[in-house]
Design a protein around this motif. Structure first.
Motif, PDB file in Angstrom:
ATOM      1  N   TYR A 150       0.847  -1.181   0.000  1.00 40.54           N
ATOM      2  CA  TYR A 150       0.000   0.000   0.000  1.00 40.54           C
ATOM      3  C   TYR A 150       0.887   1.237   0.000  1.00 40.54           C
ATOM      4  CZ  TYR A 150      -4.441  -2.394   1.033  1.00 40.54           C
ATOM      5  OH  TYR A 150      -5.583  -3.165   0.979  1.00 40.54           O
TER       6      TYR A 150
ATOM      7  N   GLN B 125       0.900   5.378   0.892  1.00 36.25           N
ATOM      8  CA  GLN B 125       0.216   6.436   1.636  1.00 36.25           C
ATOM      9  C   GLN B 125       0.944   7.756   1.378  1.00 36.25           C
ATOM     10  OE1 GLN B 125       0.193   6.219   6.014  1.00 36.25           O
ATOM     11  NE2 GLN B 125      -1.988   6.724   5.975  1.00 36.25           N
TER      12      GLN B 125
ATOM     13  N   GLN C 265      -4.939   9.592   1.103  1.00 39.58           N
ATOM     14  CA  GLN C 265      -5.505   8.282   1.356  1.00 39.58           C
ATOM     15  C   GLN C 265      -4.533   7.154   1.036  1.00 39.58           C
ATOM     16  OE1 GLN C 265      -9.377   9.174   0.045  1.00 39.58           O
ATOM     17  NE2 GLN C 265     -10.064   7.075   0.101  1.00 39.58           N
ATOM     18  N   MET C 266      -4.625   6.067   1.799  1.00 40.73           N
ATOM     19  CA  MET C 266      -3.839   4.883   1.522  1.00 40.73           C
ATOM     20  C   MET C 266      -4.467   4.145   0.335  1.00 40.73           C
ATOM     21  SD  MET C 266      -2.322   1.933   4.010  1.00 40.73           S
ATOM     22  CE  MET C 266      -2.299   3.050   5.292  1.00 40.73           C
ATOM     23  N   ILE C 267      -3.650   3.818  -0.642  1.00 39.00           N
ATOM     24  CA  ILE C 267      -4.162   3.134  -1.817  1.00 39.00           C
ATOM     25  C   ILE C 267      -3.338   1.877  -2.089  1.00 39.00           C
ATOM     26  CG2 ILE C 267      -5.133   5.190  -2.892  1.00 39.00           C
ATOM     27  CD1 ILE C 267      -2.675   5.315  -4.677  1.00 39.00           C
ATOM     28  N   LEU C 268      -4.001   0.899  -2.664  1.00 40.34           N
ATOM     29  CA  LEU C 268      -3.333  -0.356  -2.986  1.00 40.34           C
ATOM     30  C   LEU C 268      -2.460  -0.184  -4.215  1.00 40.34           C
ATOM     31  CD1 LEU C 268      -3.109  -3.438  -2.438  1.00 40.34           C
ATOM     32  CD2 LEU C 268      -4.945  -3.727  -4.110  1.00 40.34           C
TER      33      LEU C 268
END
Lengths: 114, 114
Positions: free
Chosen positions: A37, A39, A44-47
């Motif tokens: 992930y 950040q 926002q934390m994104i994959l």
């Protein structure tokens, strides 16, 4: 209990170069899922990418690829052609069931320099 | 950006008070997980709700509690706030049981306890 270790607290790379982030984990499970992930600062934390343990082929998503070594319990992330927008915290995460609890590593702060 | 939203964005509370944080999951997702991310660390799993029932809990005391509603939105409640509860609280939604693997994170609520 599963543990995830990221041994590089901070890394930097020049724009357009390649960087590899390390991650090791500990589990007694045979089937599980691994994730990276991203950040970005105050975002926002994104994959970034995921790997199912039963798949031998390493996952690839555009400039991002992984080196999954199941026997060594290692899951590194390679970022090719680094871009300024790749600057972020990167977290390696483990899950033993799809969609369920994630165990995160402590993160690697990546700085891409122009 | 994911379809997961959280409110409020920031919150300041006094030690001993109670707080409620809210999360709306991505459309079609049936599971919400909550994580606590202390400054400079990786997220720690608090608990997960699946179809309005708690479906797993991390190493957090009972003063951390939650709810999931029929529309799959969720609340995190923390009673008797302590200074160490200051952190970024993340919720993540997923589709458990129907092929969903990854979790999608909201932007987080920054809680400061003074």
């Amino acid at each position: 209990a599963q543990t995830v270790t990221q041994s590089q607290p901070e890394m930097s790379v020049q724009e357009a170069e390649t960087v590899t982030l390390s991650c090791t984990y500990d589990t007694s499970e045979n089937n599980y899922y691994l994730f990276w992930y991203k950040q970005p600062p105050s975002r926002q934390m994104i994959l970034v990418i995921r790997q199912e343990a039963y798949k031998q082929q390493n996952a690839t998503e555009n400039r991002f690829s992984v080196n999954f070594q199941k026997a060594a319990k290692s899951f590194s992330l390679k970022i090719s052609d680094s871009q300024l927008g790749d600057t972020a915290m990167y977290f390696c995460a483990f899950s033993h069931n799809a969609g369920n609890m994630l165990t995160f590593g402590g993160g690697t702060r990546l700085m891409v320099k122009p | 950006e994911t379809g997961v939203t959280q409110s409020p964005t920031h919150l300041i509370k006094t030690r001993g008070q109670q707080v409620t944080l809210r999360c709306s999951s991505q459309s079609g997702h049936n599971t919400v997980s909550w994580y606590q991310q202390a400054l400079g660390q990786g997220p720690q799993f608090i608990f997960q709700y699946y179809r309005e029932e708690e479906n797993g809990r991390g190493n957090f005391p009972p003063r951390f509690s939650g709810l999931q509603f029929p529309n799959y939105s969720s609340e995190l409640n923390v009673n008797a706030l302590e200074l160490d509860d200051s952190a970024l609280y993340l919720c993540a939604s997923s589709l458990v049981g129907q092929g969903g693997i990854e979790q999608y994170f909201g932007p987080g609520t920054r809680l400061t306890v003074t």
